[in-house]
Scaffold this motif. Sequence first.
Motif, PDB file in Angstrom:
ATOM      1  N   LYS A  65       0.844  -1.201   0.000  1.00 16.85           N
ATOM      2  CA  LYS A  65       0.000   0.000   0.000  1.00 16.85           C
ATOM      3  C   LYS A  65       0.875   1.245   0.000  1.00 16.85           C
ATOM      4  O   LYS A  65       1.700   1.433   0.895  1.00 16.85           O
ATOM      5  N   GLU A  66       0.694   2.074  -1.061  1.00 21.88           N
ATOM      6  CA  GLU A  66       1.400   3.349  -1.161  1.00 21.88           C
ATOM      7  C   GLU A  66       2.887   3.165  -0.883  1.00 21.88           C
ATOM      8  O   GLU A  66       3.494   3.890  -0.082  1.00 21.88           O
ATOM      9  N   LYS A  91      -2.096  -2.106  -3.899  1.00 23.59           N
ATOM     10  CA  LYS A  91      -2.977  -0.942  -3.982  1.00 23.59           C
ATOM     11  C   LYS A  91      -2.913  -0.159  -2.686  1.00 23.59           C
ATOM     12  O   LYS A  91      -2.633  -0.740  -1.638  1.00 23.59           O
ATOM     13  N   PRO A  92      -3.205   1.148  -2.744  1.00 23.12           N
ATOM     14  CA  PRO A  92      -3.222   2.028  -3.908  1.00 23.12           C
ATOM     15  C   PRO A  92      -1.858   2.675  -4.097  1.00 23.12           C
ATOM     16  O   PRO A  92      -1.011   2.675  -3.203  1.00 23.12           O
ATOM     17  N   ASN A  93      -1.653   3.250  -5.269  1.00 21.90           N
ATOM     18  CA  ASN A  93      -0.524   4.150  -5.542  1.00 21.90           C
ATOM     19  C   ASN A  93       0.833   3.544  -5.219  1.00 21.90           C
ATOM     20  O   ASN A  93       1.709   4.205  -4.655  1.00 21.90           O
ATOM     21  N   THR A 115      -4.270  -2.722  -8.474  1.00 20.28           N
ATOM     22  CA  THR A 115      -5.364  -1.778  -8.668  1.00 20.28           C
ATOM     23  C   THR A 115      -4.998  -0.407  -8.112  1.00 20.28           C
ATOM     24  O   THR A 115      -3.929  -0.203  -7.546  1.00 20.28           O
ATOM     25  N   ARG A 116      -5.937   0.539  -8.311  1.00 21.76           N
ATOM     26  CA  ARG A 116      -5.892   1.864  -7.698  1.00 21.76           C
ATOM     27  C   ARG A 116      -4.581   2.599  -7.990  1.00 21.76           C
ATOM     28  O   ARG A 116      -3.842   2.991  -7.085  1.00 21.76           O
ATOM     29  N   GLN A 117      -4.301   2.756  -9.299  1.00 18.66           N
ATOM     30  CA  GLN A 117      -3.180   3.574  -9.770  1.00 18.66           C
ATOM     31  C   GLN A 117      -1.819   3.038  -9.333  1.00 18.66           C
ATOM     32  O   GLN A 117      -0.858   3.797  -9.188  1.00 18.66           O
ATOM     33  N   SER A 118      -1.727   1.740  -9.161  1.00 15.46           N
ATOM     34  CA  SER A 118      -0.427   1.109  -8.939  1.00 15.46           C
ATOM     35  C   SER A 118       0.163   0.755 -10.302  1.00 15.46           C
ATOM     36  O   SER A 118      -0.548   0.257 -11.179  1.00 15.46           O
ATOM     37  N   ASP A 140     -12.302  -1.719 -11.204  1.00 13.00           N
ATOM     38  CA  ASP A 140     -13.649  -1.209 -11.422  1.00 13.00           C
ATOM     39  C   ASP A 140     -13.620  -0.158 -12.525  1.00 13.00           C
ATOM     40  O   ASP A 140     -12.658   0.598 -12.655  1.00 13.00           O
ATOM     41  N   HIS A 143     -12.774   3.487 -11.666  1.00 11.73           N
ATOM     42  CA  HIS A 143     -11.418   3.870 -11.255  1.00 11.73           C
ATOM     43  C   HIS A 143     -10.623   4.353 -12.469  1.00 11.73           C
ATOM     44  O   HIS A 143      -9.665   3.707 -12.919  1.00 11.73           O
ATOM     45  N   ASP A 146      -6.807   4.472 -13.135  1.00 18.47           N
ATOM     46  CA  ASP A 146      -6.031   3.277 -13.473  1.00 18.47           C
ATOM     47  C   ASP A 146      -5.530   3.284 -14.915  1.00 18.47           C
ATOM     48  O   ASP A 146      -4.852   2.335 -15.338  1.00 18.47           O
TER      49      ASP A 146
END
Length: 296
Positions: A65-66, A91-93, A115-118, A140, A143, A146
């Motif tokens: 995560k981040e 996820k994310p980032n 996911t989530r802009q990774s 999704d 999102h 992405d």
Amino acid sequence: MCLCCFLDDGPGSLREGCRRREPLWIVFEVSGTINLVSQLSVSSYKTIDGRGQRIKVAGKGLRLKECEHVIVCNLEFEGGRGHDIDGIQIKPNSRHIWIDRCSLRDYDDGLIDITRQSTDITVSRCYFAQHDKTMLIGADASHVGDRCIRVTIHHCFFNGTRQRHPRLRFGKVHLYNNYTRNWGIYAICASVEAQIYSQCNIYEAGQKKKTFEFYTEKAADREGSSSGFIRSEGDVLLKGAQPCLLQGVGENCVFRPSEYYPTWTLESPLDSLKDILQICTGWQAVPRPAEMLIVA
């Protein structure tokens, strides 16, 4: 940092090492199973290196995560239980992640989810088995961030897993020199705005023959619905595996890997490659590098 504790937490545990803020190369003194009671969060600049031992992660999984600059190498993931529990959840980032030579099977959700802009993630020489929703990239259609996702998957063996090898939304994925066999629904799937470059892979069908799937969805910031694109170049399809209906699409529909890295080692999709991937993917009994400095 050398670990010898297989407790979920506390001094000498994997969780304690992964939460530390300084860069660490984490290795293991003995083999064993780490039964996680909750997801284990990995902070930036960590290498979790299972070489030299046989380490199994069970119960829950890793969450990146981040974070950035993380390597996960030569581990086994098996028997993860619980809602939204993946073997490795990115996820994310998060960015600049390398998952190499890991064995993953039998989790309640995904084996690897990105996911989530990774982005800027490589999955290499991994073995996937005994699972349904194997690898989700882009979770999704809402999102839309992405669109930044870039993933490379190479020299992996998907052995009888049901679907998602991977399933992609929005991002760009380069698949090359993988062996996918006996899937249960489809091999790979391109959904909303996805771009998949499938190059010199081996797809060997079982009862289900659909190799490439296209799902239509509506991006949250678009008026109409769309699916994605797959370019199949040099792939070998065996036992009735169906070819890509969009093979040979225009240059502007699917990215070229050379836009992001100048060279990559590409092998011909022959029986010899199939044999090697059955033997040399996933956890391996390989030694830890002798020149490595271990700080206890």
